[in-house]
Design a protein around this motif. Structure first.
Motif, short mmCIF file in Angstrom:
data_model
loop_
_atom_site.label_atom_id
_atom_site.label_comp_id
_atom_site.label_asym_id
_atom_site.label_seq_id
_atom_site.Cartn_x
_atom_site.Cartn_y
_atom_site.Cartn_z
N HIS A 76 -9.90 10.92 -11.33
CA HIS A 76 -9.80 10.87 -9.87
C HIS A 76 -8.92 11.99 -9.34
O HIS A 76 -8.23 12.66 -10.10
CB HIS A 76 -9.24 9.51 -9.42
N GLU A 77 -8.98 12.15 -8.04
CA GLU A 77 -8.13 13.09 -7.30
C GLU A 77 -7.66 12.35 -6.06
O GLU A 77 -8.46 11.71 -5.37
CB GLU A 77 -8.92 14.33 -6.90
N VAL A 78 -6.37 12.40 -5.77
CA VAL A 78 -5.81 11.72 -4.60
C VAL A 78 -5.42 12.77 -3.57
O VAL A 78 -4.72 13.74 -3.89
CB VAL A 78 -4.58 10.87 -4.98
N ILE A 79 -5.89 12.59 -2.32
CA ILE A 79 -5.59 13.53 -1.23
C ILE A 79 -4.86 12.78 -0.12
O ILE A 79 -5.25 11.67 0.24
CB ILE A 79 -6.88 14.16 -0.69
N ASN A 80 -3.79 13.37 0.41
CA ASN A 80 -3.11 12.80 1.58
C ASN A 80 -4.02 12.99 2.77
O ASN A 80 -4.19 14.09 3.27
CB ASN A 80 -1.76 13.48 1.80
N ALA A 81 -4.60 11.89 3.25
CA ALA A 81 -5.56 11.95 4.35
C ALA A 81 -4.90 11.66 5.70
O ALA A 81 -5.58 11.57 6.72
CB ALA A 81 -6.69 10.96 4.10
N GLY A 82 -3.57 11.51 5.71
CA GLY A 82 -2.86 11.24 6.94
C GLY A 82 -2.37 12.52 7.61
O GLY A 82 -2.63 13.63 7.15
N SER A 83 -1.63 12.33 8.69
CA SER A 83 -1.14 13.49 9.45
C SER A 83 0.35 13.74 9.21
O SER A 83 0.93 14.63 9.81
CB SER A 83 -1.38 13.27 10.95
N ALA A 84 0.98 12.96 8.33
CA ALA A 84 2.41 13.11 8.02
C ALA A 84 2.60 13.26 6.52
O ALA A 84 1.69 12.97 5.73
CB ALA A 84 3.18 11.90 8.53
N TRP A 85 3.79 13.71 6.13
CA TRP A 85 4.12 13.78 4.70
C TRP A 85 3.98 12.39 4.08
O TRP A 85 4.27 11.39 4.72
CB TRP A 85 5.55 14.28 4.52
N LEU A 86 3.59 12.36 2.83
CA LEU A 86 3.44 11.13 2.06
C LEU A 86 4.21 11.29 0.76
O LEU A 86 4.15 12.34 0.13
CB LEU A 86 1.96 10.88 1.77
N ALA A 87 4.95 10.25 0.38
CA ALA A 87 5.67 10.28 -0.89
C ALA A 87 5.43 8.95 -1.60
O ALA A 87 5.42 7.90 -0.97
CB ALA A 87 7.16 10.50 -0.67
N PHE A 88 5.22 9.02 -2.91
CA PHE A 88 5.15 7.80 -3.70
C PHE A 88 5.65 8.07 -5.10
O PHE A 88 5.75 9.21 -5.55
CB PHE A 88 3.77 7.15 -3.71
N VAL A 89 6.02 6.98 -5.78
CA VAL A 89 6.45 7.04 -7.17
C VAL A 89 5.34 6.42 -8.00
O VAL A 89 4.79 5.38 -7.65
CB VAL A 89 7.78 6.28 -7.38
N GLU A 90 5.01 7.09 -9.09
CA GLU A 90 4.00 6.62 -10.03
C GLU A 90 4.72 6.22 -11.31
O GLU A 90 5.46 7.03 -11.87
CB GLU A 90 3.06 7.79 -10.31
N ILE A 91 4.54 4.99 -11.75
CA ILE A 91 5.19 4.49 -12.96
C ILE A 91 4.08 4.26 -13.99
O ILE A 91 3.28 3.33 -13.84
CB ILE A 91 5.97 3.19 -12.69
N GLU A 92 4.02 5.13 -14.99
CA GLU A 92 2.96 5.03 -16.00
C GLU A 92 3.51 4.33 -17.24
O GLU A 92 4.52 4.76 -17.81
CB GLU A 92 2.45 6.42 -16.37
N LEU A 93 2.87 3.22 -17.61
CA LEU A 93 3.29 2.41 -18.74
C LEU A 93 2.70 2.99 -20.02
O LEU A 93 1.50 2.88 -20.24
CB LEU A 93 2.86 0.96 -18.54
#
Length: 100
Positions: A76-93
């Motif tokens: 997959h590919e994830v794109i910020n589709a909003g109009s503001a900055w986006l931040a997230f944390v990804e926790i890979e097990l």
């Protein structure tokens, strides 16, 4: 043309990898596959478009502080589709959870 978001590994050991993603509007993670199950925890509210190789697009509204579990193996590919900055944390097990 979509540019790539910034990913910073915050912690990694034998069991887990924690990566922070920071996206300007319109930026992308690039196409990738996770080898392990993972959890996404948004730091900000936002909207993403998740693109798969078969052309499917899934729109997801992210809420800061919630968590979203994702299985390994899907490209997959994830794109910020909003109009503001986006931040997230990804926790890979990186290993299965111990039996309870």
């Amino acid at each position: 043309m979509t540019t790539t978001a910034r990913a910073t590994v915050q912690h990694e050991d034998q069991r887990v990898r924690v990566t922070r993603w920071d996206f300007e509007p319109g930026t992308s993670t690039g196409r990738h596959v996770h080898a392990h199950d993972y959890v996404v925890v948004p730091l900000t509210d936002g909207r993403t478009d998740i693109h798969t190789p078969d052309g499917a697009v899934t729109q997801t509204q992210l809420r800061a502080g919630e968590s979203y579990t994702r299985p390994a193996g899907a490209e997959h590919e994830v794109i910020n589709a909003g109009s503001a900055w986006l931040a997230f944390v990804e926790i890979e097990l990186k290993e299965p959870a111990a039996p309870s």
